[in-house]
Design an enzyme around this catalytic site. Sequence first.
Site, PDB file in Angstrom:
ATOM      1  N   CYS A 255       0.832  -1.214   0.000  1.00  0.00           N
ATOM      2  CA  CYS A 255       0.000   0.000   0.000  1.00  0.00           C
ATOM      3  C   CYS A 255       0.864   1.261   0.000  1.00  0.00           C
ATOM      4  O   CYS A 255       1.535   1.568   0.993  1.00  0.00           O
ATOM      5  CB  CYS A 255      -0.921  -0.030   1.224  1.00  0.00           C
TER       6      CYS A 255
ATOM      7  N   CYS B  42      -0.019   3.921   2.586  1.00  0.00           N
ATOM      8  CA  CYS B  42       0.448   3.499   3.911  1.00  0.00           C
ATOM      9  C   CYS B  42       1.885   3.951   4.140  1.00  0.00           C
ATOM     10  O   CYS B  42       2.256   4.390   5.233  1.00  0.00           O
ATOM     11  CB  CYS B  42       0.363   1.975   4.049  1.00  0.00           C
TER      12      CYS B  42
END
Length: 331
Positions: free
Chosen positions: A97, A100
Amino acid sequence: MTQSPHDNTAHAGHPEHSGQQSQPGQQGLDLSAVRSRNAPSGDPAAGAGAAPAGGSLPPNAVGVPGLVFDIDEAQFEDLVALSNEVPVIIDLWAEWCEPCKQLSPILERVVESYGGQVVLAKIDVDANPRIQQAFQVQSIPTVVALLKGQPAPLFQGAQPEQQIRQVFDQVIEVAGQQGMTKTAVPLDGAEAPEPGPAHPEALSALESGDFDGAEAIYRAALAEAPADAEAKLGLVRVAMLKRTKDLDPATVLAAASDAPKDIDAALQAADVEVAQGDPEAAFSRLLGLLPTAAPDDKERLRLRLLDLFEVVGAEDSRVVKARGRLMRALF
């Protein structure tokens, strides 16, 4: 915000999974096995609440492996237990991700700047799908607060640092209202140092009688760090000192005795009684006026009591008792 490729399959969150318990054979979270993200790879982190080597924790502290650490499903139950002592911020993320990767370093930096008022637990949702299901996570990054075992969704996706700080300030404020006043202390095998005085320049100003100077220092500190509990307390104490500096205690107490229903006289007398080390008398005086006070006066009494509670100390037994009486009187 990037959607997880698992969002609608095995890792999809479902309401029926909320609060799901560990399967038989799994161990609860033992924070002694949780490694701080900053700890050397070969050294196990100390356990939550354990005493550092060669010493003990300060009375209002809770030991943690680090202010930022990773956990997994087998450790989650003790993370819930930790949330009874100090607010826990949970970062639900995954290696693939990209948002993230943008958010995580900001979260870590912000949490560490609070000096133990909150901790950050990082959970890889790919490695811990049942936690993802329990939180009903549909996309990542997702950030959740855990207070006394109760989850509170905060936000999804990468966010600017200032907005994150505002959210965390609110979390800390709510935690304080719930009586969570402990500070997380990372345990690295060394004795936890006794904290030095916060804002020593403000204390110096107070000692010299420069109340305006001390107030300005505390306000500047709060402008820079709105969650600075010591600066907030400092302002409350300065306000009381400014209210009482020109008062003659005997005259004030006599006036309040002669006019027991006079709200202004009672407020002054309560300030004097706290300053003289008799908070029980101050609390009883103000609490006794609440039932018959007009709405505006009732609010003045409530706010002054809250200020005096802060001056005396939230964990003082006299404050705890008076706070209970205040809640019963108001509700």
